[in-house]
Design a protein around this motif. Structure first.
Motif, PDB file in Angstrom:
ATOM      1  N   GLY A 117       0.710  -1.126   0.115  1.00  0.00           N
ATOM      2  CA  GLY A 117       0.154  -0.142  -0.034  1.00  0.00           C
ATOM      3  C   GLY A 117       0.859   1.233   0.125  1.00  0.00           C
ATOM      4  O   GLY A 117       0.843   2.310   0.936  1.00  0.00           O
ATOM      5  N   VAL A 118       1.859   1.266  -0.837  1.00  0.00           N
ATOM      6  CA  VAL A 118       2.918   2.340  -0.925  1.00  0.00           C
ATOM      7  C   VAL A 118       1.883   3.621  -1.142  1.00  0.00           C
ATOM      8  O   VAL A 118       2.167   4.909  -0.508  1.00  0.00           O
ATOM      9  N   ASP A 119       1.141   3.556  -2.388  1.00  0.00           N
ATOM     10  CA  ASP A 119       0.320   4.938  -2.647  1.00  0.00           C
ATOM     11  C   ASP A 119      -0.519   5.232  -1.556  1.00  0.00           C
ATOM     12  O   ASP A 119      -0.697   6.521  -1.306  1.00  0.00           O
ATOM     13  N   THR A 120      -1.377   4.292  -0.839  1.00  0.00           N
ATOM     14  CA  THR A 120      -1.955   4.914   0.315  1.00  0.00           C
ATOM     15  C   THR A 120      -1.154   5.540   1.644  1.00  0.00           C
ATOM     16  O   THR A 120      -1.549   6.717   2.016  1.00  0.00           O
ATOM     17  N   GLU A 121       0.014   5.168   1.785  1.00  0.00           N
ATOM     18  CA  GLU A 121       0.967   5.688   2.676  1.00  0.00           C
ATOM     19  C   GLU A 121       1.241   7.239   2.104  1.00  0.00           C
ATOM     20  O   GLU A 121       1.414   8.012   2.709  1.00  0.00           O
ATOM     21  N   ILE A 122       1.731   7.139   0.781  1.00  0.00           N
ATOM     22  CA  ILE A 122       2.112   8.491   0.320  1.00  0.00           C
ATOM     23  C   ILE A 122       0.804   9.610   0.277  1.00  0.00           C
ATOM     24  O   ILE A 122       1.221  10.672   0.660  1.00  0.00           O
ATOM     25  N   LEU A 123      -0.386   9.106   0.156  1.00  0.00           N
ATOM     26  CA  LEU A 123      -1.501   9.905   0.388  1.00  0.00           C
ATOM     27  C   LEU A 123      -1.567  10.467   1.641  1.00  0.00           C
ATOM     28  O   LEU A 123      -2.039  11.480   1.836  1.00  0.00           O
ATOM     29  N   LEU A 124      -1.365   9.634   2.618  1.00  0.00           N
ATOM     30  CA  LEU A 124      -1.396   9.854   4.123  1.00  0.00           C
ATOM     31  C   LEU A 124      -0.351  10.878   4.675  1.00  0.00           C
ATOM     32  O   LEU A 124      -0.646  11.859   5.248  1.00  0.00           O
ATOM     33  N   VAL A 125       0.699  10.678   3.841  1.00  0.00           N
ATOM     34  CA  VAL A 125       1.916  11.726   4.292  1.00  0.00           C
ATOM     35  C   VAL A 125       1.429  13.046   3.432  1.00  0.00           C
ATOM     36  O   VAL A 125       1.542  14.114   4.481  1.00  0.00           O
ATOM     37  N   ARG A 126       0.710  12.942   2.506  1.00  0.00           N
ATOM     38  CA  ARG A 126       0.285  14.295   1.858  1.00  0.00           C
ATOM     39  C   ARG A 126      -0.550  14.990   2.820  1.00  0.00           C
ATOM     40  O   ARG A 126      -0.704  16.186   2.950  1.00  0.00           O
ATOM     41  N   ALA A 127      -1.653  14.168   3.230  1.00  0.00           N
ATOM     42  CA  ALA A 127      -2.603  14.754   3.864  1.00  0.00           C
ATOM     43  C   ALA A 127      -2.412  15.173   5.390  1.00  0.00           C
ATOM     44  O   ALA A 127      -2.765  16.232   5.643  1.00  0.00           O
ATOM     45  N   LEU A 128      -1.239  14.453   5.926  1.00  0.00           N
ATOM     46  CA  LEU A 128      -1.003  15.043   7.122  1.00  0.00           C
ATOM     47  C   LEU A 128       0.160  16.381   7.018  1.00  0.00           C
ATOM     48  O   LEU A 128       0.096  17.245   7.841  1.00  0.00           O
ATOM     49  N   GLY A 129       0.648  16.442   5.723  1.00  0.00           N
ATOM     50  CA  GLY A 129       1.386  17.701   5.508  1.00  0.00           C
ATOM     51  C   GLY A 129       0.409  18.978   5.276  1.00  0.00           C
ATOM     52  O   GLY A 129       0.532  19.898   5.691  1.00  0.00           O
ATOM     53  N   GLY A 130      -0.829  18.391   4.711  1.00  0.00           N
ATOM     54  CA  GLY A 130      -2.046  19.422   4.187  1.00  0.00           C
ATOM     55  C   GLY A 130      -2.472  19.891   5.743  1.00  0.00           C
ATOM     56  O   GLY A 130      -2.725  21.066   5.825  1.00  0.00           O
ATOM     57  N   LEU A 131      -2.640  18.975   6.601  1.00  0.00           N
ATOM     58  CA  LEU A 131      -3.059  19.259   7.871  1.00  0.00           C
ATOM     59  C   LEU A 131      -2.247  20.254   8.658  1.00  0.00           C
ATOM     60  O   LEU A 131      -2.528  21.164   9.431  1.00  0.00           O
ATOM     61  N   SER A 132      -0.835  19.987   8.681  1.00  0.00           N
ATOM     62  CA  SER A 132      -0.033  20.891   9.457  1.00  0.00           C
ATOM     63  C   SER A 132       0.151  22.081   8.780  1.00  0.00           C
ATOM     64  O   SER A 132       0.122  23.212   9.409  1.00  0.00           O
ATOM     65  N   LEU A 133       0.196  22.078   7.353  1.00  0.00           N
ATOM     66  CA  LEU A 133       0.054  23.685   6.976  1.00  0.00           C
ATOM     67  C   LEU A 133      -1.292  24.338   7.029  1.00  0.00           C
ATOM     68  O   LEU A 133      -1.313  25.655   7.370  1.00  0.00           O
TER      69      LEU A 133
END
Length: 140
Positions: free
Chosen positions: A51-67
């Motif tokens: 599930g690499v694509d899911t993990e990449i999406l999660l990393v992006r979502a967490l970055g968006g949350l931080s932003l």
């Protein structure tokens, strides 16, 4: 001559302001770095996991949350310094929600304990504005 009484801002409010201001800047930088990191670099780091694509999406979502949290805290922190109770409430609420999300990520294993330093800084600022010395600044 009529003198206007100026209230002096308590030191704990100034310290909380600077903690929130630095925290907002760091959240924005962290969010921008996370959101703009190349997918290829993330794929190399996450190679071998399902599930690499899911993990990449999660990393992006967490970055968006931080932003988003960084921008929101940065917008309301000036009101806290001015003594607006609504700004204090919003800043404390954002700090608490972000901290709970980060704690959950640490418990699940998606973040390290070191990642808790920024939420801890936000929580310290939240506590400072409710100390008796700082609480009076927000009562009109």
């Amino acid at each position: 001559m009529i003198e206007t009484m100026k209230r002096t801002r308590p030191r704990v409010v100034d310290v909380a302001f600077w903690l929130w201001a630095v925290g907002a800047i760091l959240l924005i930088l962290l969010g921008l770095i996370t959101v703009t990191t190349s997918s290829d670099g993330l794929r190399e780091q996450l190679a071998g996991t399902d599930g690499v694509d899911t993990e990449i999406l999660l990393v992006r979502a967490l970055g968006g949350l931080s932003l988003a949290v960084g921008l929101a805290v940065g917008l309301v922190v000036h009101g806290v310094r001015e003594g607006r109770p609504r700004s204090r409430f919003v800043a404390v609420l954002l700090s608490a929600v972000y901290s709970v999300v980060q704690m959950l990520l640490v418990l699940v294993g998606l973040h390290t304990v070191f990642a808790m330093t920024l939420p801890l800084m936000l929580l310290v600022a939240s506590v400072l504005v409710f100390r008796p010395e700082g609480h009076g600044w927000f009562v009109r």
